[in-house]
Design a protein around this motif. Structure first.
Motif, PDB file in Angstrom:
ATOM      1  N   PRO A 145       2.722   6.933 -12.246  1.00  0.00           N
ATOM      2  CA  PRO A 145       1.616   7.743 -11.718  1.00  0.00           C
ATOM      3  C   PRO A 145       1.851   8.053 -10.237  1.00  0.00           C
ATOM      4  N   ILE A 146       1.387   9.197  -9.792  1.00  0.00           N
ATOM      5  CA  ILE A 146       1.633   9.569  -8.392  1.00  0.00           C
ATOM      6  C   ILE A 146       0.934   8.601  -7.432  1.00  0.00           C
ATOM      7  N   GLU A 147      -0.136   7.948  -7.890  1.00  0.00           N
ATOM      8  CA  GLU A 147      -0.797   6.967  -7.019  1.00  0.00           C
ATOM      9  C   GLU A 147       0.137   5.802  -6.703  1.00  0.00           C
ATOM     10  N   ASN A 148       0.974   5.412  -7.673  1.00  0.00           N
ATOM     11  CA  ASN A 148       1.938   4.338  -7.438  1.00  0.00           C
ATOM     12  C   ASN A 148       2.966   4.744  -6.393  1.00  0.00           C
ATOM     13  N   ALA A 149       3.411   5.996  -6.462  1.00  0.00           N
ATOM     14  CA  ALA A 149       4.363   6.490  -5.464  1.00  0.00           C
ATOM     15  C   ALA A 149       3.738   6.482  -4.078  1.00  0.00           C
ATOM     16  N   ALA A 150       2.472   6.872  -3.988  1.00  0.00           N
ATOM     17  CA  ALA A 150       1.776   6.887  -2.696  1.00  0.00           C
ATOM     18  C   ALA A 150       1.686   5.481  -2.119  1.00  0.00           C
ATOM     19  N   GLU A 151       1.409   4.509  -2.967  1.00  0.00           N
ATOM     20  CA  GLU A 151       1.313   3.127  -2.496  1.00  0.00           C
ATOM     21  C   GLU A 151       2.668   2.620  -1.996  1.00  0.00           C
ATOM     22  N   LEU A 152       3.754   2.994  -2.678  1.00  0.00           N
ATOM     23  CA  LEU A 152       5.089   2.587  -2.238  1.00  0.00           C
ATOM     24  C   LEU A 152       5.431   3.195  -0.882  1.00  0.00           C
ATOM     25  N   LEU A 153       5.132   4.476  -0.710  1.00  0.00           N
ATOM     26  CA  LEU A 153       5.397   5.133   0.564  1.00  0.00           C
ATOM     27  C   LEU A 153       4.657   4.442   1.697  1.00  0.00           C
ATOM     28  N   ASP A 154       3.399   4.101   1.430  1.00  0.00           N
ATOM     29  CA  ASP A 154       2.594   3.461   2.465  1.00  0.00           C
ATOM     30  C   ASP A 154       3.040   2.037   2.737  1.00  0.00           C
ATOM     31  N   GLU A 155       3.312   1.286   1.668  1.00  0.00           N
ATOM     32  CA  GLU A 155       3.691  -0.126   1.812  1.00  0.00           C
ATOM     33  C   GLU A 155       4.955  -0.285   2.641  1.00  0.00           C
ATOM     34  N   HIS A 156       5.911   0.628   2.464  1.00  0.00           N
ATOM     35  CA  HIS A 156       7.197   0.504   3.154  1.00  0.00           C
ATOM     36  C   HIS A 156       7.284   1.367   4.411  1.00  0.00           C
TER      37      HIS A 156
END
Length: 323
Positions: free
Chosen positions: A87-98
């Motif tokens: 899901p695109i929400e998972n990608a957003a969380e990865l971008l933010d986390e790193h």
């Protein structure tokens, strides 16, 4: 969102790739000719890193020769990827986390026993902002989504922060303890470097840091020590630093969860207290040790018992728009 979108639905499929032995000047030329913000570094078609426009800026800032500097010298090797069906929400969380702006999209070959995959696209913060509009408000929007209301002495909390106390409910006394724990993420390190100007390469450049005594990147010492301040901020009342003594005992790796423990050692009178201030790594080893003296004032009489985080966030967004 009425329709669930996957990374495959929003990613850029025309992936620009480069080999590790390419000169940085060639990367700059390719990026200048496109709207892309990054190139994926591949060795024998396998993605091993990424190089971005900001990496090129660092080369110029360090006055290095872009014709002689190679991609392998500047690329990010801790490659973070996402699957196309996430899901695109998972990608957003990865971008933010790193604390990064681009994610290579890697599809795993089901027949490959080693789980290797091939790159099928790239997804960026800009790509996601069209479908997750809150990403476009500020670069810290995702951080704020995790915010929780604060108390009378703090503006807000975060779902990933952990606070505990022993005593302190009815005012401070000797042996009362405050614990504050959080993960020091890539984003934390990048934000600290931006905010302070401390861009020491041991914190930001993996290839450089691997050649030092630390054998890899570490978090800023003062960033780690900042957890002490976070713990003290959660003493009852308005906490004001008067002094802080610190000894740095060991490094903290980026991504490690650390815990600050502050214990009241002495009541100095007049609202002043002396406390031990220690930060522990994930293994329970002390990485920072010291003592602080603080003054604990009473809070203003009309202070709200609970901070209205969303109002503060919207006000901050409006100020950014004005600037």
């Amino acid at each position: 969102m009425l329709v669930s979108l996957s990374v495959r639905d929003v990613m850029t499929r025309d992936v620009l790739t480069v080999t590790p032995d390419t000169a940085v000047v060639n990367v700059a030329e390719r990026l200048a000719a496109t709207d892309a913000g990054s190139l994926v570094v591949c060795a024998e078609s396998e993605p091993i890193g990424i190089v971005t426009r900001s990496d090129l800026v660092e080369v110029l800032a360090a006055r290095e020769d872009p014709g002689r500097t190679l991609v392998v010298d500047v690329m990010s090797v801790d490659l973070v990827t996402v699957g196309p069906d996430e899901p695109i929400e998972n990608a957003a969380e990865l971008l933010d986390e790193h604390g990064i702006g681009h994610l290579p999209v890697v599809e795993t070959d089901d027949e490959d026993d080693e789980g290797n995959g091939h790159i099928v696209g790239v997804v960026s913060t800009t790509d996601l902002s069209h479908y997750l509009p809150y990403l476009g408000r500020t670069r810290h929007a995702l951080e704020r989504l995790r915010r929780t209301p604060g108390g009378p002495d703090t503006a807000y909390g975060d779902r990933d922060w952990h606070f505990e106390h022993e005593g302190v409910e009815d005012g401070l006394t000797v042996d009362d303890r405050i614990h504050f724990r959080k993960r020091l993420s890539e984003g934390d390190v990048a934000a600290f470097a931006d905010a302070t100007g401390d861009t020491n390469r041991v914190h930001l450049d993996e290839a450089f840091a691997e050649q030092t005594r630390f054998a890899g990147r570490i978090a800023h010492g003062i960033l780690t020590a900042g957890l002490v301040s976070a713990a003290l901020a959660r003493l009852p009342g308005l906490t004001i630093y008067l002094s802080q003594e610190l000894s740095f005992l060991g490094p903290v790796r980026i991504g490690e969860t650390v815990t600050a423990v502050c214990q009241v050692l002495e009541d100095l009178g007049g609202g002043k207290f002396r406390l031990s201030t220690t930060v522990y790594d994930e293994d329970g080893d002390a990485v920072i040790d010291g003592e602080a003296v603080v003054l604990v004032d009473e809070l203003p009489a009309d202070v709200d018992a609970e901070a209205d985080v969303e109002v503060e966030v919207e006000a901050a967004d409006e100020r950014e728009d004005e600037n």
